[in-house]
Design a protein around this motif. Structure first.
Motif, PDB file in Angstrom:
ATOM      1  N   ALA A 100      17.396  48.016  -5.832  1.00 31.97           N
ATOM      2  CA  ALA A 100      17.693  47.788  -5.019  1.00 31.97           C
ATOM      3  C   ALA A 100      18.257  48.796  -3.570  1.00 31.97           C
ATOM      4  N   ASP A 101      17.377  48.614  -2.705  1.00 37.85           N
ATOM      5  CA  ASP A 101      17.602  50.130  -1.674  1.00 37.85           C
ATOM      6  C   ASP A 101      18.484  49.335  -0.830  1.00 37.85           C
ATOM      7  N   ALA A 102      18.209  48.209  -0.247  1.00 35.19           N
ATOM      8  CA  ALA A 102      19.541  47.514  -0.142  1.00 35.19           C
ATOM      9  C   ALA A 102      19.603  45.593   0.482  1.00 35.19           C
ATOM     10  N   VAL A 103      19.757  44.688   0.476  1.00 38.47           N
ATOM     11  CA  VAL A 103      20.127  43.392  -0.005  1.00 38.47           C
ATOM     12  C   VAL A 103      20.135  42.149   1.735  1.00 38.47           C
ATOM     13  N   VAL A 104      19.843  41.506   1.371  1.00 41.68           N
ATOM     14  CA  VAL A 104      19.908  40.905   2.443  1.00 41.68           C
ATOM     15  C   VAL A 104      20.219  39.164   1.579  1.00 41.68           C
ATOM     16  N   VAL A 105      20.321  38.473   2.316  1.00 45.04           N
ATOM     17  CA  VAL A 105      20.377  37.152   2.332  1.00 45.04           C
ATOM     18  C   VAL A 105      20.134  36.521   2.777  1.00 45.04           C
ATOM     19  N   LEU A 106      19.236  35.434   2.471  1.00 46.55           N
ATOM     20  CA  LEU A 106      18.709  34.253   2.538  1.00 46.55           C
ATOM     21  C   LEU A 106      19.130  32.814   3.042  1.00 46.55           C
ATOM     22  N   PRO A 107      19.216  31.214   3.455  1.00 43.96           N
ATOM     23  CA  PRO A 107      19.517  30.313   3.431  1.00 43.96           C
ATOM     24  C   PRO A 107      19.216  30.455   1.664  1.00 43.96           C
ATOM     25  N   GLY A 108      20.502  29.394   0.539  1.00 43.49           N
ATOM     26  CA  GLY A 108      20.808  29.262  -0.145  1.00 43.49           C
ATOM     27  C   GLY A 108      22.124  28.458  -0.327  1.00 43.49           C
ATOM     28  N   ILE A 132      23.926  44.768   3.670  1.00 44.45           N
ATOM     29  CA  ILE A 132      24.214  44.190   2.999  1.00 44.45           C
ATOM     30  C   ILE A 132      23.677  42.934   4.223  1.00 44.45           C
ATOM     31  N   PHE A 133      22.424  41.999   4.473  1.00 44.76           N
ATOM     32  CA  PHE A 133      22.472  41.711   5.312  1.00 44.76           C
ATOM     33  C   PHE A 133      22.375  39.696   5.091  1.00 44.76           C
ATOM     34  N   LEU A 134      22.754  39.683   6.179  1.00 47.15           N
ATOM     35  CA  LEU A 134      22.787  38.019   6.145  1.00 47.15           C
ATOM     36  C   LEU A 134      21.470  37.621   7.145  1.00 47.15           C
ATOM     37  N   LEU A 135      20.739  36.485   6.832  1.00 50.03           N
ATOM     38  CA  LEU A 135      19.352  36.632   7.955  1.00 50.03           C
ATOM     39  C   LEU A 135      20.111  34.979   8.029  1.00 50.03           C
ATOM     40  N   ASN A 136      20.572  35.018   9.213  1.00 46.56           N
ATOM     41  CA  ASN A 136      20.812  34.018   9.692  1.00 46.56           C
ATOM     42  C   ASN A 136      20.442  33.010  10.424  1.00 46.56           C
ATOM     43  N   VAL A 137      19.133  32.556   9.478  1.00 40.69           N
ATOM     44  CA  VAL A 137      18.003  31.228  10.655  1.00 40.69           C
ATOM     45  C   VAL A 137      18.982  30.399  10.746  1.00 40.69           C
ATOM     46  N   ASP A 138      18.651  30.442  11.569  1.00 43.90           N
ATOM     47  CA  ASP A 138      19.285  28.593  12.850  1.00 43.90           C
ATOM     48  C   ASP A 138      20.577  28.768  12.345  1.00 43.90           C
ATOM     49  N   GLY A 139      21.470  29.640  12.632  1.00 41.19           N
ATOM     50  CA  GLY A 139      22.840  29.788  12.391  1.00 41.19           C
ATOM     51  C   GLY A 139      23.193  29.455  10.841  1.00 41.19           C
ATOM     52  N   TYR A 140      22.845  29.428   9.894  1.00 40.32           N
ATOM     53  CA  TYR A 140      23.011  28.918   8.554  1.00 40.32           C
ATOM     54  C   TYR A 140      24.119  30.024   8.546  1.00 40.32           C
ATOM     55  N   TRP A 141      24.320  30.819   8.361  1.00 45.18           N
ATOM     56  CA  TRP A 141      25.495  31.757   7.741  1.00 45.18           C
ATOM     57  C   TRP A 141      26.567  32.359   9.061  1.00 45.18           C
ATOM     58  N   ASP A 142      26.862  30.799   9.823  1.00 47.80           N
ATOM     59  CA  ASP A 142      27.453  31.078  10.916  1.00 47.80           C
ATOM     60  C   ASP A 142      28.915  30.514   9.781  1.00 47.80           C
ATOM     61  N   PRO A 143      29.045  29.657   9.490  1.00 46.97           N
ATOM     62  CA  PRO A 143      30.439  29.519   9.040  1.00 46.97           C
ATOM     63  C   PRO A 143      30.962  30.162   7.424  1.00 46.97           C
ATOM     64  N   LEU A 144      30.126  31.121   7.252  1.00 47.17           N
ATOM     65  CA  LEU A 144      30.493  32.374   5.972  1.00 47.17           C
ATOM     66  C   LEU A 144      30.949  33.164   6.815  1.00 47.17           C
ATOM     67  N   ARG A 145      30.238  33.558   7.801  1.00 49.94           N
ATOM     68  CA  ARG A 145      30.650  34.720   8.565  1.00 49.94           C
ATOM     69  C   ARG A 145      31.718  34.141   9.436  1.00 49.94           C
ATOM     70  N   ALA A 146      32.159  33.211   9.508  1.00 49.23           N
ATOM     71  CA  ALA A 146      33.925  32.462  10.034  1.00 49.23           C
ATOM     72  C   ALA A 146      34.529  32.850   8.818  1.00 49.23           C
ATOM     73  N   VAL A 147      34.550  32.115   7.463  1.00 43.27           N
ATOM     74  CA  VAL A 147      35.710  32.707   6.625  1.00 43.27           C
ATOM     75  C   VAL A 147      35.614  34.347   6.562  1.00 43.27           C
ATOM     76  N   LEU A 148      34.749  34.741   6.850  1.00 46.96           N
ATOM     77  CA  LEU A 148      34.990  36.853   6.000  1.00 46.96           C
ATOM     78  C   LEU A 148      36.150  37.006   6.924  1.00 46.96           C
ATOM     79  N   ASP A 149      36.309  36.455   8.855  1.00 44.36           N
ATOM     80  CA  ASP A 149      36.727  36.976   9.651  1.00 44.36           C
ATOM     81  C   ASP A 149      37.964  35.867   9.543  1.00 44.36           C
ATOM     82  N   HIS A 150      37.864  35.399   9.084  1.00 45.06           N
ATOM     83  CA  HIS A 150      39.186  34.503   8.046  1.00 45.06           C
ATOM     84  C   HIS A 150      40.389  35.092   6.732  1.00 45.06           C
ATOM     85  N   VAL A 151      39.507  35.574   6.928  1.00 42.96           N
ATOM     86  CA  VAL A 151      39.977  36.066   5.314  1.00 42.96           C
ATOM     87  C   VAL A 151      40.750  37.495   5.622  1.00 42.96           C
ATOM     88  N   VAL A 152      39.572  37.830   6.567  1.00 46.36           N
ATOM     89  CA  VAL A 152      40.709  39.852   6.990  1.00 46.36           C
ATOM     90  C   VAL A 152      41.938  39.557   8.267  1.00 46.36           C
TER      91      VAL A 152
END
Length: 179
Positions: A100-108, A132-152
């Motif tokens: 692959a040349d790029a990655v996208v993550v859908l809900p899962g 690397i992309f998160l396809l944030n369908v209806d805010g699905y990945w908002d909690p993950l983004r919050a965790v990444l922010d927390h880690v930093v």
């Protein structure tokens, strides 16, 4: 033959929100329209199957990778342009990522998160520079983004970690960033 390959990590289930399957179908169609190659987990169930069927219907090249132990559970989609069977999940992830040349993550679920975090970790370790992309369908990945922010924020990763992941609201936004 396609020149750009997009690796899609996503659920082997449809999820509870119909928007997830709709986004998967839209992504598969967009991959075909952009003459990209779909690289994915070779299943014919859930969001995974929806992306592949839409890409195939649109004429896209499809490259699927599945471990032997998931052939029945994920209904291995053997009518793909390229169908690879591996012995282990680790091999599956490696073959998908390397093709692959790029990655996208859908809900899962856990598997999609595992794939995402491996790609992100490899990027953090400078083993690749693939987007690397998160396809944030209806805010699905908002909690993950919050965790990444927390880690930093808590000092367990450099702020650059956040720049390795782009969150996109929908398929048109993703395709615009891939062009």
């Amino acid at each position: 033959m396609s020149t750009f390959s997009l690796c899609v990590y996503c659920g082997a289930r449809p999820g509870s929100n119909p928007s997830y399957m709709a986004a998967a179908t839209e992504l598969g169609q967009a991959i075909a329209q952009a003459n990209m190659r779909l690289v994915y987990g070779a299943g014919d169930v859930g969001i995974m199957g929806a992306v592949a069927r839409a890409a195939q219907t649109g004429g896209a090249e499809t490259f699927g990778v599945i471990p032997t132990h998931l052939m029945d559970m994920e209904v291995g989609k053997t009518d793909l342009s390229t169908f690879v069977v591996t012995e282990t999940m680790h091999e599956r992830k490696k073959v998908m990522f390397m093709n692959a040349d790029a990655v996208v993550v859908l809900p899962g679920g856990a598997g999609s998160l595992d794939e995402f975090f491996e790609a992100l970790t490899w990027r953090q370790l400078r083993l690749h520079e693939k987007p690397i992309f998160l396809l944030n369908v209806d805010g699905y990945w908002d909690p993950l983004r919050a965790v990444l922010d927390h880690v930093v924020r808590e000092g367990f990763a450099d702020p650059s970690l956040l720049s390795f992941v782009q969150t996109v609201a929908d398929v048109p936004d993703l395709m615009a960033k891939l062009q």
